[in-house]
Design an enzyme around this catalytic site. Sequence first.
Site, PDB file in Angstrom:
ATOM      1  N   ASN A   1      55.469 -47.138  20.411  1.00 50.23           N
ATOM      2  CA  ASN A   1      54.222 -47.273  19.664  1.00 50.23           C
ATOM      3  C   ASN A   1      54.417 -48.266  18.537  1.00 50.23           C
ATOM      4  O   ASN A   1      55.533 -48.673  18.238  1.00 50.23           O
ATOM      5  CB  ASN A   1      53.856 -45.907  19.068  1.00 50.23           C
ATOM      6  CG  ASN A   1      53.534 -44.910  20.139  1.00 50.23           C
ATOM      7  OD1 ASN A   1      54.378 -44.587  20.961  1.00 50.23           O
ATOM      8  ND2 ASN A   1      52.306 -44.452  20.172  1.00 50.23           N
TER       9      ASN A   1
ATOM     10  N   ARG B   1      58.199 -36.685  19.016  1.00 48.03           N
ATOM     11  CA  ARG B   1      57.786 -36.337  20.376  1.00 48.03           C
ATOM     12  C   ARG B   1      57.942 -37.520  21.336  1.00 48.03           C
ATOM     13  O   ARG B   1      58.550 -37.422  22.384  1.00 48.03           O
ATOM     14  CB  ARG B   1      56.322 -35.848  20.352  1.00 48.03           C
ATOM     15  CG  ARG B   1      55.892 -35.143  21.619  1.00 48.03           C
ATOM     16  CD  ARG B   1      55.275 -36.056  22.677  1.00 48.03           C
ATOM     17  NE  ARG B   1      54.138 -36.808  22.173  1.00 48.03           N
ATOM     18  CZ  ARG B   1      53.592 -37.812  22.831  1.00 48.03           C
ATOM     19  NH1 ARG B   1      54.079 -38.188  23.988  1.00 48.03           N
ATOM     20  NH2 ARG B   1      52.572 -38.473  22.312  1.00 48.03           N
TER      21      ARG B   1
ATOM     22  N   CYS C   1      56.116 -45.480  26.925  1.00 46.99           N
ATOM     23  CA  CYS C   1      55.445 -44.704  27.959  1.00 46.99           C
ATOM     24  C   CYS C   1      56.276 -44.727  29.223  1.00 46.99           C
ATOM     25  O   CYS C   1      56.412 -45.766  29.863  1.00 46.99           O
ATOM     26  CB  CYS C   1      54.063 -45.284  28.239  1.00 46.99           C
ATOM     27  SG  CYS C   1      53.250 -44.446  29.607  1.00 46.99           S
TER      28      CYS C   1
END
Lengths: 319, 319
Positions: free
Chosen positions: B262, B16, B251
């Site tokens: 991440n 995702r 992000c």
Amino acid sequence: MSDLPSRVDINEEGPREGFQIEPGPVATADKIALIDALSATGIRHIQVCSFVSPKLVPGWADAEAVVAGFAPRAGVDYTALWFNAKGLERALAFRDRLQVTGSIALAASELFSQKNLNRDRQGNIEAMRKQTEAHLAAGVPVTRIGVMAAFGCNFAGDIPVARVLETVHDGLGIAAEAGVTITDLGLADTMGWATPDRIERVVGAVRSRWPELRLTLHLHDTRGLGIANAHAGLRMGVASFDTTVGGLGGCPFAAHKGAPGNIATEELVLLCEEMGIATGVDLDALIDVGHLAERIVGHPLPSAALRGGSLTGFRNRAA
Amino acid sequence: MSDLPSRVDINEEGPREGFQIEPGPVATADKIALIDALSATGIRHIQVCSFVSPKLVPGWADAEAVVAGFAPRAGVDYTALWFNAKGLERALAFRDRLQVTGSIALAASELFSQKNLNRDRQGNIEAMRKQTEAHLAAGVPVTRIGVMAAFGCNFAGDIPVARVLETVHDGLGIAAEAGVTITDLGLADTMGWATPDRIERVVGAVRSRWPELRLTLHLHDTRGLGIANAHAGLRMGVASFDTTVGGLGGCPFAAHKGAPGNIATEELVLLCEEMGIATGVDLDALIDVGHLAERIVGHPLPSAALRGGSLTGFRNRAA
């Protein structure tokens, strides 16, 4: 459990570690430019070159030219690395510019010594006895022991804490025979086996046995745990770290390709400053030097802090 | 001080998070291949897509095709992300393949909400009240609060711990009004401001006030401190982490370019397994999936563990 230092000493090894592993030749002028730029960041210890055989490490054929070329800055110690009498002789020619001190270099893994130096434990002890004698005969002080493979080894696997203690004991024996006092102990994670709990175990055992020794951690970020390992060291009171700007470098002797460099100077400085631990280093200036290092080697370096930047600008704009 | 968990849950968000920020289009078949490969590693929670506006995030125009295409594996939960009624509706069409649960998403930084969602604190609370009602009306359980910018904000700067507690309190108020019980709390370092001591302070304060909430940390490796922050979370007893294979993603809303992804799943798994904390994940298989992810995006990913590899092979050869 936490015993954070109030101040951390950074030993910048980017100029020495960084360029020996780069595939392309790096211009002497670029090496000098990096040293001079580092000198202006507030870093107080910079290792500038290796005096090694140009046949074995062609990247350091210009060691003399680099040492002659950089602009020494008051308050900054410049050091070099060497492994034999020939290297020592080359370093001694620059006693006006370099801090020339000797180290007793041992490995906690006998297999590592055998593979890289073709010497077993006893053979290595003999070699270091002779090297210490040679250093002292040349008027070079020997105050430091360095232990490679202190947290694990690609050849020997896990390294018991007792083996690290034995290795330090071997080094102290060499020093005692030579009549010198060791003040500094470097523990190197040469092949990237350290984890925070291994750091705690090894540092804890060494500190409780020899509380008088000042510890330095030399960490590689081989598997992404480098800064977590440095943080474990900080929590154990370690106040001296070898680092490379941008994460330059790597160990050319490790048994796998693409061995990444040391922990990045700017990541450790950022961690320390954000935790209220003084480093004396201007982080934004250091990050600029990291970008200079990237331009010199012609490819991105592994440091995330080079891309993320410091928090200072965000904080100032928010205030 | 240490309160290490015996087992850690990995919430893999690479499919995702990873593909929404990649500049080039990623083929639907490649997204499916990555999900299927992750399913075989032992990971038990995989977030497979975002049901967002194809105009805003063109990379997820094929969300339905991805969800219809992967091969669900017994014992693995597959989840998706959405932000509004339209997204919820799209997710509900796949209740046979997805675990559809609702979350109350708030930010500890009001400026962050204003910049990204054009809503102030009260406006965000209102929006989450409505969203919670919509979830419950659709039979979707709401058991989780997520707090963005819990450790600092590019717009607001440092975030006081009290502000994080207020934000959790806001979320619990929304849940109480709706008559639902919150069991899970996610704390997100949305813009990479966390340091190990900030993790300790925030997690410590939240845990002492709401010891019944299961905490998840969502960490970005913006400045190289991601794994050190995860380790601080582990030491505080946190047993659930959002991660992305290879360190995919980033992000897109952060106020600087090149926001890194991440923390890398394989780096956290390596850390846990080396510390004796079970993850249920086959690290070598996971590293292979990281290389698959690199082939799919066509560039190296930031994870050092992808290059360093696990220690298993070295250990086996040494034994």
